[in-house]
Write an enzyme that holds these catalytic residues in place. Structure first.
Site, mmCIF file in Angstrom:
data_model
loop_
_atom_site.group_PDB
_atom_site.id
_atom_site.type_symbol
_atom_site.label_atom_id
_atom_site.label_comp_id
_atom_site.label_asym_id
_atom_site.label_seq_id
_atom_site.Cartn_x
_atom_site.Cartn_y
_atom_site.Cartn_z
ATOM 1 N N TRP A 1 38.549 -2.664 46.144
ATOM 2 C CA TRP A 1 39.529 -1.769 45.531
ATOM 3 C C TRP A 1 39.755 -0.596 46.473
ATOM 4 O O TRP A 1 38.798 0.014 46.966
ATOM 5 C CB TRP A 1 38.959 -1.310 44.189
ATOM 6 C CG TRP A 1 39.814 -0.384 43.383
ATOM 7 C CD1 TRP A 1 41.140 -0.518 43.092
ATOM 8 C CD2 TRP A 1 39.378 0.800 42.717
ATOM 9 N NE1 TRP A 1 41.546 0.508 42.284
ATOM 10 C CE2 TRP A 1 40.485 1.338 42.030
ATOM 11 C CE3 TRP A 1 38.152 1.467 42.612
ATOM 12 C CZ2 TRP A 1 40.423 2.489 41.262
ATOM 13 C CZ3 TRP A 1 38.081 2.625 41.856
ATOM 14 C CH2 TRP A 1 39.215 3.122 41.202
ATOM 15 N N ASP B 1 29.657 -1.924 40.252
ATOM 16 C CA ASP B 1 30.897 -1.465 39.639
ATOM 17 C C ASP B 1 31.267 -2.525 38.604
ATOM 18 O O ASP B 1 31.603 -3.652 38.952
ATOM 19 C CB ASP B 1 31.999 -1.322 40.698
ATOM 20 C CG ASP B 1 33.278 -0.728 40.126
ATOM 21 O OD1 ASP B 1 34.208 -0.448 40.907
ATOM 22 O OD2 ASP B 1 33.363 -0.546 38.883
ATOM 23 N N LYS C 1 39.854 -1.635 30.894
ATOM 24 C CA LYS C 1 40.473 -2.943 30.674
ATOM 25 C C LYS C 1 39.917 -3.637 29.438
ATOM 26 O O LYS C 1 40.677 -4.146 28.621
ATOM 27 C CB LYS C 1 40.245 -3.868 31.884
ATOM 28 C CG LYS C 1 41.093 -3.526 33.091
ATOM 29 C CD LYS C 1 40.573 -2.336 33.828
ATOM 30 C CE LYS C 1 41.130 -2.208 35.219
ATOM 31 N NZ LYS C 1 40.585 -1.004 35.854
#
Lengths: 424, 450
Positions: free
Chosen positions: B179, B260, B296
Site C-alpha cells: 500500500w 497490518d 472495510k
C-alpha cells in the site's frame, strides 16, 4: 545472543519450544511514562470514593448539577444524520462543508479572505490535531524556525511542538503579582525575538490563566508583529465560550486580519459544541492568493495522510448540520451563551463566597479572568492540601476549571480554598 | 483574477488588496502617537512565510477517484479506491451498524466526553479478542496492550512512532509492492524503510524464495511489515505452510513482526481464518505488533476506527508500553474519536449482533469472490490472451491484473475505467452488470495497447 544468529539460510528449528525461548523481550528497558498532568487528575478523581469529592480539573463543561451536557442542537443534528448517510472516507482535507462554516466563524461571515479563497484549511482532530498539523507543516516548510509559546500555556502545546521537532522558546504572559497580563514583558519579548518569528497566541480565554489582553493591547501586539514581521498562530479553543458571543471572542483574530497579517488558526468544537470525544476541529492558514492556498492545503493533506489518512466523519457532520441550518445555528448560539453565562455566574459566586468568609487575599482575578479556567494563584502545596483534605481535584498549577463549579459545591469549594490560603 | 468590471457593487479581490496595502502605507492612528510603532516599509509587503511552498502531487490512489468524478461518461467505472460497493454500485452501511447507531442515538444517557487517551476500554478488549482469539493465552496472561487508533493508518503510525523511540533496530522491511501510504507512514515516524521481495510478476503469485532470501539477510532484530491477509495491492497471500516457514525464519533472526490487518473477515468470509497468520506468531510466545482496521469489514471507513495491539513478554512490560503509547498519542490528537468505536463495541459485545455482522461480512466477501469468478470466466470466453487464473487465486478486495501503465491509461481513455496505474483493480467496485465492460476493456488493452 550469538547462538541465536544463524549463518546461512537454514531456518529449520528443533521445535517451537526453542523458538519460544529465543524470542527476547524487546521492551524491558521501557520506563513507565509519567501521567499526563491534566488527564491524570480525572483518573485520580474517579478513583476517590469520597461523596464530597469535587472535580475542577479537566476542562470539560458541566451543568449546574455537575453533569456533562450534550447540547440540544447536537442531539437534533444526530437524530437527523443517524442512519441517513453512508460512512465513506472523507477527503484527506475533511468535510468541505464543515470547513467552510468553520472559517466563517473565525474569519467572519463576509470575510474577503474566504471570498477570495485565500485560506488553506483542512478539518483536523480537534484543537490538538490542528496544532500538531501546523507544527509538522512549520517543521517541513520553515525548518529553521522556532515557536514562541506563552508562559504558562496548556501543557500539551509543549508536547506537540516537541514531537514535531520544532525548537521552543517562551514569551512572558502571566503576571503572578497582579494575576493578570504581563503586557510589558510580552511586548519586550515580541520586540526582542528575531524578525519573522513564529508565535503561538491564545485567541481568547487563555488556558490555563483566563487572562486575555484587552482590545487595545491586542492592537499594540498586532502592530508590533507587523514591525517585526512575525507569524501569528492563533489557538482558538473557546470561541463563544469566553464571553458568550463568538464574534466578540474572535476579536483578536479580526484585529490581526485588519492589519493584514497572514495568520494561522487552530479551531476546536470540543467545548463550544460539547463535541469533545468526536475530535472535530480545523486548521487554517491565510495565504497571499488562491493558488498559494491550494498549494498549502495540498501540503497539509500530505501531512495528514500518513497520520490518519482522512479525518472522522461523524463529528464533522454534526457541525455542518448545525451551522448550515439557521434554526439549529440559532439554538447553538443560545446554548453556548447559556454555558458561558453559567460560568460567569459561578465566577461571581466563588469570589463573593470567599469575600464573605473574610479571606485576607484579593480574589478580583476570579471575575477578571475569562473562559473556562481560573488561575487561582494557589501553590502546588496548597493544591495538594485541597486534594488530600477536601477531595478537591485540580491541576497542581492552581488552575480551577470553573465549569466544574456548581451552586451545589461553590460554598464547599470557597471554604476549602479559604482554609488552605488564609494563613497567607 | 476576477475582473473589476462586473456589475456587482463589491470590489474585486485586486481592489480589496490594494486598499489594504494603502491602509498599511498610510499607517494607523497608533503610529502618530508612538514613532516606535511606525510600520516598517518592508512589513507592508505581507509576503507569506510559506511563499515557497509548492503544490503537492495528488495522492495516487485517492487521485483516481478525483479523476473519475470529473468524467461525464455514463459507462465510467471506478475500480480505484478500496471501498466496498454493492451490486448496484452503491456504498454500503451494514444493517447491524445502522442498528448499533440507532441504539446509541436513542440512549439519552450517552455523553460526548473525551475518551481516555487509549480510547474506549470495551472496544480495546473486544478488538484484541477479535484478532487474537477469545481464548488467546497472551490475552489471558495480560500480555497484550491495545489502544484505539484512527483506523489502520493511525494504528500503524502510532506503532511506528513507538518503535522509533523505544526499539533498537530502526529499520522496517516492507513487501514489494505494498500500500502506497506505508512508506510515508514509516518514513515520517523516523524508521528507515527497506523492501523484501513479495510479488512475482511472472507467476502473478508469491515470490516465496525471494521473500525468504531477503528476510534471511535482514539485520538481526529488524522490523518486518506483514499483511495479515488479503495483501494490498496484489491479493497474493502465503499459504499456511509458507506462513509457518516465515514465522520460523523470523523468530530465528528475532525479526519483529508488525502485522497490518485491514481485511479480517473480508478475505475468506471467516474472521478466524483470516487471523491465522497472526495467531500463529502469537502462539509461539513471541512478541509482535498488530494494526487493526474496521474500515472495510464493518464498513466504517470515514469513522476512522482501528486499534493497535502490542503483544509483549509480560504483563508488566505491556503496562509500561501502554503508558509510553499514551505519550505518542497525546501530542498527536489527545484522544481518539468516540463514535465509530462505540458502534464497534456495541456490535462485538452483543452475541446476536455479532452473528448478524458475520453474516453480512460473509455476504460482502462472497460477492467479491463471485466477481472474481465472473471476470475470469468473461476473459476466458473472450479468448483474451494470457493466463488469468490469478484473478481467482488472489484474495480480498484487490486484484493485481498484471496490466502495465500504458494499458491502464488506454483503459481509462477508451473505456472510462479508473484504476491505479500499477494495474490494481478493486473487485468491490465491480458488479455483474459491469463485468462485461471491464472484460472488453482488458481484452482490448491486451490485444491493442503495448
Amino acid at each position: 545472543m550469538a547462538h541465536l544468529i544463524r549463518a546461512g539460510s537454514s531456518c529449520r528449528l528443533a521445535s517451537s519450544g526453542a523458538a519460544r525461548s529465543m524470542s527476547t523481550a524487546w521492551w524491558r528497558h521501557v520506563e513507565p511514562a509519567a501521567k499526563d498532568p491534566i488527564l491524570g487528575v480525572t483518573e485520580a478523581f474517579l478513583a476517590d470514593p469520597s461523596p464530597a469529592k469535587v472535580n475542577v480539573g479537566v476542562g470539560a463543561y458541566r451543568d449546574d448539577n455537575g453533569k456533562p451536557v450534550v447540547l440540544e442542537c447536537v442531539r437534533e443534528a444526530e437524530r437527523r444524520i443517524a442512519g441517513n448517510s453512508n460512512m465513506e472516507y472523507l477527503p484527506m482535507g475533511g468535510s468541505v462543508n464543515m470547513v467552510q462554516e468553520t472559517l466563517k466563524l473565525a474569519y467572519g461571515e463576509d470575510s474577503d479572505l474566504i471570498k477570495d479563497k485565500r485560506i488553506a484549511a483542512v478539518q483536523a482532530l480537534s484543537g490538538t490535531g490542528a496544532c500538531r498539523l501546523f507544527a509538522d507543516f512549520q517543521k517541513r516548510f520553515s525548518p529553521d524556525s522556532q515557536i514562541y509559546i506563552p508562559v504558562p500555556t496548556w501543557s500539551n502545546h509543549h508536547n506537540i511542538w516537541r514531537d514535531a521537532h520544532v525548537p521552543q522558546r517562551t514569551f512572558h504572559y502571566y503576571h503572578p503579582e497582579s494575576k493578570g497580563l504581563d503586557f510589558a514583558g510580552l511586548m519586550d519579548d515580541v520586540k526582542n525575538a528575531p524578525n519573522g518569528s513564529f508565535f503561538l497566541l491564545h485567541a481568547c480565554a487563555h488556558n490555563p490563566t483566563g487572562v486575555d489582553p484587552t482590545e487595545e493591547q491586542w492592537k499594540e501586539i498586532s502592530n508590533q508583529f507587523k514591525v517585526k514581521g512575525h507569524f501569528a498562530l492563533f489557538d482558538m479553543a473557546y470561541q463563544g465560550f469566553a464571553s458568550g458571543d463568538p464574534e466578540r471572542d474572535a476579536k483578536s483574530i479580526r484585529i490581526f486580519l485588519e492589519d493584514g497579517h497572514l495568520i494561522g488558526c487552530a479551531q476546536s468544537y470540543a467545548k463550544n459544541m460539547g463535541l469533545y470525544g468526536q475530535r472535530v476541529g480545523c486548521l487554517s492558514v491565510v495565504c497571499e492568493d488562491d493558488k498559494q492556498a491550494v498549494a498549502v492545503k495540498s501540503q497539509l493533506q500530505q501531512l495528514a495522510r500518513p497520520m490518519y489518512s482522512n479525518p472522522p466523519v461523524h463529528g464533522a457532520l454534526i457541525v455542518s448540520t448545525i451551522l448550515s441550518d439557521p434554526d439549529l445555528k440559532k439554538l447553538w448560539l443560545k446554548e453556548v451563551k447559556g454555558m458561558a453565562d453559567r460560568i460567569i455566574g459561578m465566577r461571581t459566586a466563588l469570589k463573593q463566597n470567599l469575600e464573605k468568609l473574610g479571606s485576607p487575599l484579593s480574589w478580583e482575578h476570579i471575575t477578571k479572568q475569562i473562559g473556562m479556567f481560573c488561575y487561582s494563584g494557589m501553590t502546588p502545596e496548597q493544591v495538594d492540601r485541597l486534594t488530600n483534605e477536601f477531595h478537591i481535584y485540580m491541576t497542581r498549577n492552581g488552575r480551577i476549571s470553573m465549569a466544574g463549579v456548581t451552586t451545589g459545591n461553590v460554598g464547599y469549594l470557597a471554604n476549602a480554598i479559604h482554609e488552605v490560603t488564609k494563613s497567607g | 483574477m476576477h475582473g473589476g468590471n462586473d456589475s456587482h457593487s463589491s470590489p474585486s479581490p485586486a481592489d480589496r488588496r490594494i486598499s489594504a496595502l494603502v491602509r498599511h502605507l498610510q499607517g494607523s492612528p497608533l503610529d502618530a502617537a508612538d514613532p516606535c510603532l511606525a510600520v516598517a516599509p518592508t512589513a507592508a509587503a505581507r509576503i507569506s512565510v510559506f511563499d515557497h511552498v509548492v503544490r503537492a502531487p495528488e495522492d495516487p490512489i485517492l487521485g483516481v477517484t478525483v479523476a473519475y468524478n470529473k468524467d461525464p461518461s455514463p459507462v465510467k467505472l471506478n475500480l480505484g479506491v478500496g471501498a466496498y460497493r454493492t451490486e448496484e454500485g452503491k456504498p454500503l452501511v451494514l444493517n447491524v451498524v445502522r442498528k448499533a447507531e440507532q441504539i446509541l442515538v436513542n440512549d439519552r444517557s450517552r455523553v460526548k466526553e473525551y475518551l481516555p487517551i487509549v480510547g474506549l476500554a470495551d472496544f480495546n478488549k473486544l478488538s484484541a479478542k477479535l484478532i487474537l482469539g477469545a481464548d488467546s493465552p497472551a490475552i489471558q496472561d495480560n500480555r497484550v496492550t491495545t489502544v484505539q487508533c484512527l483506523s489502520g493508518t493511525g494504528s500503524l503510525r502510532v506503532g511506528a512512532e513507538f518503535l522509533s523511540r523505544h526499539y533498537h533496530q530502526l529499520t522496517i522491511y516492507i513487501p514489494q509492492p505494498t500500500w502506497g501510504n506505508h512508506v510515508k507512514i514509516f518514513g515520517l515516524a523516523g524508521l528507515a524503510v527497506k523492501t523484501y521481495r513479495y510479488y512475482d510478476p511472472a507467476t502473478r503469485g508469491l515470490n516465496f524464495r525471494g521473500l525468504l532470501e531477503d528476510l534471511g539477510s535482514a539485520p538481526f532484530g529488524a522490523i518486518v511489515l506483514l499483511h495479515a491477509c488479503a495483501h494490498n495491492p496484489t491479493g497474493v497471500d502465503p499459504t499456511a505452510q509458507e506462513w509457518e516457514q516465515i514465522r520460523q525464519l523470523m523468530r530465528s533472526k528475532a525479526l519483529l513482526p508488525f502485522f497490518d490487518s485491514a481485511y479480517q473477515g473480508f478475505a475468506s468470509g471467516n474472521l478466524d481464518a483470516d487471523a491465522q497468520s497472526i495467531r500463529m506468531f502469537v502462539k509461539d510466545g513471541g512478541e509482535c505488533l498488530v494494526a487493526q482496521s474496521y474500515a472495510k469489514n464493518m464498513g466504517l471507513y470515514g469513522e476512522r476506527v482501528g486499534a493497535l495491539s502490542m503483544v509483549c513478554r509480560s504483563a508488566d512490560v505491556a503496562s509500561r508500553v501502554e503508558s509510553q503509547l499514551k505519550l505518542v498519542i497525546r501530542p498527536m490528537y489527545s484522544n481518539p474519536p468516540i463514535h465509530g468505536a462505540s458502534i464497534v463495541a456495541t456490535i462485538l459485545k452483543d452475541r446476536a449482533m455479532f452473528q448478524e455482522w458475520e453474516v453480512e461480512l460473509k455476504a460482502m466477501a462472497d460477492r467479491i469472490i463471485s466477481m472474481r469468478k465472473q471476470l475470469f470466466d468473461a476473459l476466458r470466453s473472450r479468448g483474451t490472451p494470457g493466463d488469468w487464473s490469478h484473478i481467482i487465486k488472489q484474495i480480498g478486495m484487490f486484484t493485481f491484473t498484471g496490466l502495465n501503465s500504458a494499458q491502464v491509461a488506454f483503459m481509462t481513455k477508451e473505456y472510462h475505467i479508473y484504476l491505479t496505474s500499477d494495474g490494481r483493480i478493486s473487485m468491490a467496485g465491480l458488479s455483474s452488470r459491469t463485468v462485461p465492460h471491464l472484460a472488453d476493456a482488458i481484452h482490448a488493452a491486451v490485444t491493442k495497447a503495448a
